[in-house]
Design an enzyme around this catalytic site. Structure first.
Site, PDB file in Angstrom:
ATOM      1  N   GLU A 230      47.206  35.361  37.580  1.00 41.67           N
ATOM      2  CA  GLU A 230      47.640  34.012  37.235  1.00 41.67           C
ATOM      3  C   GLU A 230      47.809  33.845  35.732  1.00 41.67           C
ATOM      4  OE1 GLU A 230      45.153  31.118  39.116  1.00 41.67           O
ATOM      5  OE2 GLU A 230      45.530  31.902  41.129  1.00 41.67           O
TER       6      GLU A 230
ATOM      7  N   GLU B  72      38.009  30.139  33.737  1.00 44.65           N
ATOM      8  CA  GLU B  72      38.024  30.702  35.090  1.00 44.65           C
ATOM      9  C   GLU B  72      39.385  30.373  35.698  1.00 44.65           C
ATOM     10  OE1 GLU B  72      38.297  32.231  38.196  1.00 44.65           O
ATOM     11  OE2 GLU B  72      37.922  30.205  38.892  1.00 44.65           O
TER      12      GLU B  72
END
Length: 211
Positions: A29, A20
């Site tokens: 990201e 995650e």
């Protein structure tokens, strides 16, 4: 990741990866790079990746609040609205940078969410992922498009009773997924400056989907 096989008990490769590392954009990201590296270098074949898959979505919204955030009106009797000609309609804006969440802002969705990118984390190859996607979005009702709201949703594997667990940055959704966890509305958007749209009118949306 800096992990290596020597970091695991008995130096045995695991067969499940739980990840995650998603941001306001699903791959903003670098989740695709980290997941691919761990999947190919550290896991057995076959393996399970959790979440299994995800989608980056775009929705046309009418939101006077977002419009006002970047609008110049007047100051001390000086009209500044001419500066709105220079409004940035190219770069994405992240709600967390401005200190609020979309779930706390009133807005109207003028289109259904359109999928910009669909990724299966167990099988994708990084070279297959585009940097930018252009998609056609059709309005479901008339209104003024102030922004293109970018959200994502990720799904796990179906379990025996058919439940599919999910993560989502939607503050609201047109679909119902059993076991869905909705984020707190930390989203990204690209502003338009205000486009008056009729019902069933189409608009081309261009967005970066990977970093």
């Amino acid at each position: 990741t800096e992990l290596s096989i020597t970091d695991f008990p008995n130096k045995k490769k695991p067969n499940v990866l739980i990840s995650e590392i998603f941001g306001t954009l699903m791959l903003g990201e670098g989740a695709h790079d980290y997941i691919f590296d761990a999947r190919e270098r550290l896991l057995t074949k076959p393996c399970r990746v959790i979440p299994l898959c995800g989608r980056q979505l775009a929705t046309l919204i009418e939101c006077p609040t977002l419009h006002s955030v970047s609008s110049a009106n007047s100051w001390s009797g000086i009209a500044l609205n001419g500066l709105n000609t220079f409004r940035d309609t190219v770069n994405m804006i992240h709600s967390k940078q401005l200190g609020f969440r979309m779930k706390d802002v009133a807005y109207t969705t003028l289109s259904e969410p359109v999928c910009l990118l669909d990724v299966n984390f167990e099988s994708f190859q990084p070279v297959e992922l585009p940097f930018k996607v252009v998609a056609k979005v059709q309005t479901k009702q008339k209104g003024v498009v102030h922004a293109v709201l970018l959200t994502w949703e990720c799904f796990g594997h179906h379990v025996d009773n058919g439940v599919c667990l999910a993560l989502s940055t939607h503050t609201r959704t047109s679909q119902v997924f059993t076991g869905t966890w909705h984020g707190d509305g930390v989203c990204s958007w690209s502003q338009t400056g205000g486009l008056a749209m009729a019902q069933s009118q189409s608009l081309s949306v261009s967005s970066a989907v990977t970093c």
